[in-house]
Design a protein around this motif. Structure first.
Motif, mmCIF file in Angstrom:
data_model
loop_
_atom_site.group_PDB
_atom_site.id
_atom_site.type_symbol
_atom_site.label_atom_id
_atom_site.label_comp_id
_atom_site.label_asym_id
_atom_site.label_seq_id
_atom_site.Cartn_x
_atom_site.Cartn_y
_atom_site.Cartn_z
ATOM 1 N N LYS A 58 0.781 -1.272 -0.046
ATOM 2 C CA LYS A 58 -0.127 -0.021 -0.146
ATOM 3 C C LYS A 58 0.804 1.189 -0.036
ATOM 4 N N SER A 61 2.107 1.891 -3.225
ATOM 5 C CA SER A 61 1.055 2.014 -4.200
ATOM 6 C C SER A 61 0.984 0.685 -5.376
ATOM 7 N N SER A 63 -0.695 -2.572 -6.580
ATOM 8 C CA SER A 63 -1.703 -3.232 -6.749
ATOM 9 C C SER A 63 -1.776 -3.815 -8.122
#
Length: 124
Positions: A58, A61, A63
């Motif tokens: 997270k 960033s 994903s």
């Protein structure tokens, strides 16, 4: 877009690719075979922590939505019958995955948004 108009568009796109001498490729098997998709998803979940991003992911960033293997090209959306872009095809692990998820094989550089790049990924 209705199913009839979608099929017409796909037929026209295939015809145009043939006219241009481009190879036609089928959709990846796991986009059409839910059992195979689930098998591949389970394998990645068991072996590569596929799921919600870790705190470290997270912070960076990271994903599926911005992984180099995440394909949300127009052709792949048609293959998956999902136009939202929230679900993409993972070329690294061969399953349909949520852009909100993450796995420990994440690589910077995505997503794949052009059909040309999608076909190149499929060619290997």
């Amino acid at each position: 877009m209705t199913n009839v108009s979608k099929k017409k568009r796909l037929i026209i796109e295939r015809y145009n690719r043939r006219m241009l001498g481009e190879a036609e490729m089928d959709c990846p098997k796991s986009t059409k075979d839910s059992d195979l998709n689930e098998k591949n998803k389970k394998k990645i979940a068991d072996n590569n922590q596929y799921g919600l991003p870790t705190e470290e992911a997270k912070e960076k960033s990271q994903s599926c939505a911005n992984c180099v293997a995440f394909d949300v090209s127009k052709r792949m959306k048609d293959c998956m019958d999902n136009q939202t872009g929230e679900v993409g095809y993972c070329w690294m692990h061969h399953f349909m995955c949520s852009g909100k998820k993450w796995c420990d094989t994440w690589v910077e550089g995505g997503p794949i948004t052009s059909d040309e790049k999608s076909y190149k990924k499929q060619e290997g």
